[in-house]
Design a protein around this motif. Sequence first.
Motif, PDB file in Angstrom:
ATOM      1  N   SER A 166       5.625   2.968   4.209  1.00 53.99           N
ATOM      2  CA  SER A 166       6.918   3.526   3.788  1.00 53.99           C
ATOM      3  C   SER A 166       7.968   2.427   3.780  1.00 53.99           C
ATOM      4  O   SER A 166       7.824   1.407   4.448  1.00 53.99           O
ATOM      5  CB  SER A 166       7.347   4.637   4.732  1.00 53.99           C
ATOM      6  OG  SER A 166       7.657   4.078   5.995  1.00 53.99           O
ATOM      7  N   TYR A 167       9.024   2.683   3.030  1.00 54.97           N
ATOM      8  CA  TYR A 167      10.114   1.714   2.995  1.00 54.97           C
ATOM      9  C   TYR A 167      10.697   1.528   4.387  1.00 54.97           C
ATOM     10  O   TYR A 167      11.055   0.414   4.788  1.00 54.97           O
ATOM     11  CB  TYR A 167      11.200   2.170   2.002  1.00 54.97           C
ATOM     12  CG  TYR A 167      12.412   1.286   2.083  1.00 54.97           C
ATOM     13  CD1 TYR A 167      12.362  -0.030   1.603  1.00 54.97           C
ATOM     14  CD2 TYR A 167      13.580   1.717   2.693  1.00 54.97           C
ATOM     15  CE1 TYR A 167      13.440  -0.870   1.719  1.00 54.97           C
ATOM     16  CE2 TYR A 167      14.677   0.883   2.811  1.00 54.97           C
ATOM     17  CZ  TYR A 167      14.598  -0.415   2.330  1.00 54.97           C
ATOM     18  OH  TYR A 167      15.677  -1.251   2.452  1.00 54.97           O
ATOM     19  N   ASP A 206       0.849  -1.191   0.000  1.00 52.83           N
ATOM     20  CA  ASP A 206       0.000   0.000   0.000  1.00 52.83           C
ATOM     21  C   ASP A 206       0.887   1.244   0.000  1.00 52.83           C
ATOM     22  O   ASP A 206       1.946   1.244   0.636  1.00 52.83           O
ATOM     23  CB  ASP A 206      -0.889   0.025   1.258  1.00 52.83           C
ATOM     24  CG  ASP A 206      -2.084  -0.898   1.083  1.00 52.83           C
ATOM     25  OD1 ASP A 206      -2.406  -1.202  -0.092  1.00 52.83           O
ATOM     26  OD2 ASP A 206      -2.659  -1.315   2.106  1.00 52.83           O
ATOM     27  N   ASN A 207       0.392   2.285  -0.665  1.00 54.17           N
ATOM     28  CA  ASN A 207       1.183   3.524  -0.751  1.00 54.17           C
ATOM     29  C   ASN A 207       1.582   4.074   0.614  1.00 54.17           C
ATOM     30  O   ASN A 207       2.626   4.689   0.761  1.00 54.17           O
ATOM     31  CB  ASN A 207       0.398   4.601  -1.513  1.00 54.17           C
ATOM     32  CG  ASN A 207       0.655   4.474  -3.014  1.00 54.17           C
ATOM     33  OD1 ASN A 207       1.579   3.773  -3.431  1.00 54.17           O
ATOM     34  ND2 ASN A 207      -0.161   5.137  -3.811  1.00 54.17           N
ATOM     35  N   HIS A 208       0.736   3.858   1.612  1.00 56.25           N
ATOM     36  CA  HIS A 208       1.064   4.470   2.913  1.00 56.25           C
ATOM     37  C   HIS A 208       2.103   3.669   3.692  1.00 56.25           C
ATOM     38  O   HIS A 208       2.533   4.083   4.757  1.00 56.25           O
ATOM     39  CB  HIS A 208      -0.217   4.670   3.740  1.00 56.25           C
ATOM     40  CG  HIS A 208      -0.898   3.374   4.088  1.00 56.25           C
ATOM     41  ND1 HIS A 208      -0.456   2.552   5.087  1.00 56.25           N
ATOM     42  CD2 HIS A 208      -1.973   2.759   3.541  1.00 56.25           C
ATOM     43  CE1 HIS A 208      -1.226   1.473   5.139  1.00 56.25           C
ATOM     44  NE2 HIS A 208      -2.160   1.579   4.209  1.00 56.25           N
ATOM     45  N   ARG A 263       5.003   2.239  -9.945  1.00 53.71           N
ATOM     46  CA  ARG A 263       3.557   2.378  -9.805  1.00 53.71           C
ATOM     47  C   ARG A 263       3.009   2.416 -11.212  1.00 53.71           C
ATOM     48  O   ARG A 263       3.742   2.597 -12.168  1.00 53.71           O
ATOM     49  CB  ARG A 263       3.206   3.682  -9.100  1.00 53.71           C
ATOM     50  CG  ARG A 263       3.674   3.752  -7.658  1.00 53.71           C
ATOM     51  CD  ARG A 263       3.189   5.037  -6.997  1.00 53.71           C
ATOM     52  NE  ARG A 263       3.309   4.953  -5.554  1.00 53.71           N
ATOM     53  CZ  ARG A 263       4.428   5.233  -4.875  1.00 53.71           C
ATOM     54  NH1 ARG A 263       5.510   5.626  -5.514  1.00 53.71           N
ATOM     55  NH2 ARG A 263       4.470   5.120  -3.558  1.00 53.71           N
ATOM     56  N   GLU A 274      -4.265   0.632  -8.252  1.00 58.50           N
ATOM     57  CA  GLU A 274      -4.358   1.995  -7.729  1.00 58.50           C
ATOM     58  C   GLU A 274      -4.095   1.969  -6.212  1.00 58.50           C
ATOM     59  O   GLU A 274      -4.553   1.080  -5.511  1.00 58.50           O
ATOM     60  CB  GLU A 274      -5.790   2.493  -8.022  1.00 58.50           C
ATOM     61  CG  GLU A 274      -6.071   3.933  -7.664  1.00 58.50           C
ATOM     62  CD  GLU A 274      -5.390   4.905  -8.603  1.00 58.50           C
ATOM     63  OE1 GLU A 274      -5.029   4.508  -9.731  1.00 58.50           O
ATOM     64  OE2 GLU A 274      -5.187   6.067  -8.193  1.00 58.50           O
ATOM     65  N   GLY A 275      -3.297   2.945  -5.729  1.00 61.49           N
ATOM     66  CA  GLY A 275      -3.069   3.023  -4.288  1.00 61.49           C
ATOM     67  C   GLY A 275      -2.000   2.077  -3.790  1.00 61.49           C
ATOM     68  O   GLY A 275      -1.762   1.981  -2.588  1.00 61.49           O
ATOM     69  N   LYS A 276      -1.363   1.384  -4.724  1.00 57.47           N
ATOM     70  CA  LYS A 276      -0.310   0.451  -4.302  1.00 57.47           C
ATOM     71  C   LYS A 276       0.957   0.702  -5.114  1.00 57.47           C
ATOM     72  O   LYS A 276       0.934   1.402  -6.120  1.00 57.47           O
ATOM     73  CB  LYS A 276      -0.772  -0.993  -4.522  1.00 57.47           C
ATOM     74  CG  LYS A 276      -1.899  -1.428  -3.576  1.00 57.47           C
ATOM     75  CD  LYS A 276      -2.212  -2.903  -3.781  1.00 57.47           C
ATOM     76  CE  LYS A 276      -3.424  -3.348  -2.989  1.00 57.47           C
ATOM     77  NZ  LYS A 276      -3.229  -3.299  -1.523  1.00 57.47           N
ATOM     78  N   TYR A 277       2.027   0.142  -4.647  1.00 56.32           N
ATOM     79  CA  TYR A 277       3.259   0.174  -5.442  1.00 56.32           C
ATOM     80  C   TYR A 277       3.934  -1.177  -5.356  1.00 56.32           C
ATOM     81  O   TYR A 277       3.703  -1.948  -4.430  1.00 56.32           O
ATOM     82  CB  TYR A 277       4.180   1.305  -5.001  1.00 56.32           C
ATOM     83  CG  TYR A 277       4.807   1.168  -3.626  1.00 56.32           C
ATOM     84  CD1 TYR A 277       4.092   1.504  -2.472  1.00 56.32           C
ATOM     85  CD2 TYR A 277       6.117   0.735  -3.480  1.00 56.32           C
ATOM     86  CE1 TYR A 277       4.674   1.401  -1.217  1.00 56.32           C
ATOM     87  CE2 TYR A 277       6.710   0.629  -2.235  1.00 56.32           C
ATOM     88  CZ  TYR A 277       5.984   0.964  -1.095  1.00 56.32           C
ATOM     89  OH  TYR A 277       6.563   0.872   0.132  1.00 56.32           O
ATOM     90  N   SER A 278       4.740  -1.387  -6.367  1.00 56.40           N
ATOM     91  CA  SER A 278       5.446  -2.659  -6.398  1.00 56.40           C
ATOM     92  C   SER A 278       6.918  -2.404  -6.107  1.00 56.40           C
ATOM     93  O   SER A 278       7.492  -1.414  -6.560  1.00 56.40           O
ATOM     94  CB  SER A 278       5.244  -3.289  -7.778  1.00 56.40           C
ATOM     95  OG  SER A 278       6.406  -3.950  -8.173  1.00 56.40           O
TER      96      SER A 278
END
Lengths: 693, 370
Positions: A618-619, A614-616, A644, A650-654
């Motif tokens: 953080s690494y 999820d985008n929120h 992304r 939507e709202g996620k990143y890989s």
Amino acid sequence: MRISPTWLREFVALDVDNVRLAEDLTHAGIAVEGFIGEGDAVLFEMEITTNRVDAMNHYGVARECSAIYNLELQPIIPKLPKLIQPESFPIEILDPALCARYTARAIRDVRIEKAPRYIAERLLIEAHHGINNVADSTNYALMEMGHPTHAFDLDLLEGGKIVVRPAVHGEKLKTLDGIERQLHPGDLVIADAVKPVALAGIMGGWDTMITPNTRNILIESAWFDPATVRRTARRHSMHTDASHRFERGADWGATTLACDRVTELVLETAGGKLAGYNDAVARKVSHEPIQLERSELRRILGQEIPEPDVTRILRRLGFELTETRASSNGAPEEGVRLALLQPPDAYTVEIPSWRMDVEREIDVIEEVARVYGFNNFANTLPSFSGGVVELPHALPESKTRTRLLALGYDEAVSPTFISTDDAQRFSSSEAVALENPLSEEAPLLRNSLVPGMLNLLAWNFNREATDVRLFEMGNVFSMSSERVEQRKLACFAATGSVGEKGVQLPSRSTDFFDLKGDAEAILNTFEKQSLQFTTPASGYFHPGRSATVVLNGETVGELGQLHPDLAAERKFKQEVWIAQLDLDRLFAVPLREPRYQRLSRYPSVERDFSLLLDNHVSYERLRTAIEGLRIPELESIEPQELFRGAGVPEGKYSLLLHLVFQSSERTLRDDEVSGWSRQVIAAVQGLGGSLRG
Amino acid sequence: MYIVPKLEDFSASALDAAARDLKSALQSESAAIASEADWKVLRDRWMARKNGVLTLLNDQWLKAAPTPAKREVGQRVNEVKKIVEEQIDAALARVSSTVSASRLEQERVDITLPGNRRKLGIEHPLIRTMNEIVGVFKAMGYSVAEGPEVETDYYNFESLNFPPNHPARDTQDTLMIKGQQGKPLRERLLLRTHTSPVQIRAMEKQPPPIRIVVPGRVHRADTADATHSPIFHQVEGLAVDTNITFCDLKGTLDQAAKAMFGSSVRTRFYPSFFPFTEPSADMQISCFKCGGSGRLKGERCGMCKASGWIEILGSGMVDPNVYGFVDYDPKKYSGFAFGMGVERIAILKYGIDDIQLFYQGDVRFLRQFA
Ligand SMILES: [Zn+2]
């Protein structure tokens, strides 16, 4: 001030040419800065140091020549007729501290007209075009022997007397320059029985000046307290030939000679007859004789100066010497014989009245050394013991600077002064204000290096330089409870394209991670338990692209993109990345001590995880979660690719995460690694993430 | 072309024979290749995962072997594998050394193109010059000291023998801090006009012997133009001990000048005035551009204005009054102090014609000092 060598030659029979003369004077400390004109008319442009008021005239320089070349100095002896019927002319000095001596002569029946050529020409040396024969006589004497004098219209002095006194509150005086001045009780004035008629030692009054109608005059030659003259001159923003000399200490002993010399010139050029004379001495200004030990000469200068040179130099300069010898236990005759064999141990030195600057033994030593010639002393090296101590922060400072240079930042030095707006915008500390700023636009001492840095960037942008990386290490100032606090900061900024340039290399713009990487490279020089980049940072940064840098729990700086609003305000057309580190805090952290670890003889195992998060998340959270598993064999975690968009919900990143496992004791087994991988995946899932299919 | 035979007999001699056949086939096949392309075909034929000879060996020899013979067969297969790998590697080495001419030609680059430029930062000419000067004195045994840029009147003036209301203060146009009028004069804050206050601070802190070199930024109320700047930098020095003489001052500064400007420069001293030294001396060096002749290729030398000499620094024996402020015994100790303007030296060294260039951060200027 200018000196005519032709005039000098009237006092000393010089047999050197003017070029040589100028050089020799300069080497004795009477600096000739340049030549004006040619041949016999040549003039020396002088640069006389502030302590040598006695040499700010021709006779004084001639005296120097007499010492340098060991020549006779012709005395100035005014020839005056006998005063037949002296008129009484009372002089009252109210405060002897402020006026030590006031000498005056009255002359009656003068004719005021232009001065004759021989006077006018000499005045032209200083580009004075002359006023009248009386005023010009005072100026001539000033250039000749250096003592300032003044002439009043005697008939305009009321009450038949001179009073030297502090001004009274509310008194006014229109000075010769036509300005009406409100006097201050600290001002010393010359007054008649009724009113002030001159600002003592600075300028005469308008109402009593010499005019074509003047018939009778009074010539003043006095000695005023230097500090009083200086304060008054400053108070009224005045600087005159007279104040320049009185401030530096005039010759107490020369008031009568100067008065007589001006009188002689007036009688010569304006006629008239002597009428009155008064020399009012309120106190004597002189220095006690000084004991000069030969051993002290050697201790300070490091070299023996021949006895005849010491006495010759000092006597030519007007000092009087009495030799003293320590051993006087023998018979007088024996003492005489000894005297012939060896130089004295010491001298008692009487100081001439024109040398107010000579008060101590060291001053006399300087006189000997400068005329003897500094270049006649040997070059030696002192013997030293002990080691070199560096500044406490020399090493971290040099490491930080070297790293910034290695990271491609050019070193800059920016001005200390900033505007009120910038001081508020770029720091929360109270800026230090100047009482007398050079410009109203920048009246404060910098409390941040950022505004200066932005000005440097703007300068470059305006000159078509767009790829700029600069750093500055410097002090900033803030007011904290009445005290000025000084801190050392480093600021570095990067803008435009980044990295290597080459025909086959793609060009790329600087971004947040370039700046952060550079900051990390610097911080990694220090002993680091923890390093965090947190939000928010100061308001002048882009809120989504900035961070506060926290090292071992302590805030050591900030970095990020300059806020687009501020960039627009400064008409920047490109992103500006800027970081500021507090070096005082950073340098309190010890430098990193290298630690050796035995290299493992066993192979490492690498595992890649393609994650969907999820985008929120953080690494930092992901890393902390994985580190929280406390797998001792987990050697490193490295994020390798992030994207992304296409194919990612939507709202996620890989994120492609690369993990390395290694043991220093054994080869890792497949099942172990698989177990850890499962733990990692579980941790990811704990954050709401998943493994990508 | 070698084809992996199916084995019926798994005896040692039969295995030997099969291995021999394989090895001789490998030999002739690898000898036949002539290019890297050929080599790739060879490598794939023998080593490919799918249907490579080694894979087939595994399938047709090892897997087909009856259990009692498996061990023996496995050993043979491993031996053969090793040989195959070595031979294939050797074949590559051979083709790549013999066939290289055309390939090397294809790989040719234009070596006249510029190298990839990794940007390196450039030291500022002022800081560089300042560090060089400090380095010269460090090598002569001087420790480095620093002091605050905002000073009190006491340290900037009074203790350096500039009495209140003295004309010598006129030579130092001072920038004052606001709001100080209520304080006694000596406590009023100002921007230091020279690095000399550090002399006092250092002597207050330690008894003799002392020898320090002090770099730093100073300010004066000068309007900025090509030759003036309200901001500039100085390097100050101080040495106090028993038996330090004026000859030592001369020798030390002569040696420093040679280290800074080259061993052939000569120095000369002439009297000057500073309130905190006596005697005071300015030092000139022989012009390093024209060698002191004042002329350069028949023309007037601009560096020294044809005089052959360039003024570099001010110096002097520490005035005994100064010792009074720091409780040093002037009858026992003596010493010297010196100070130089870093801008002036950098300007002379590099022939810079505008002092403002130092403070503009213009990369076109800075990059000249790479
Ligand atoms: Zn030259």
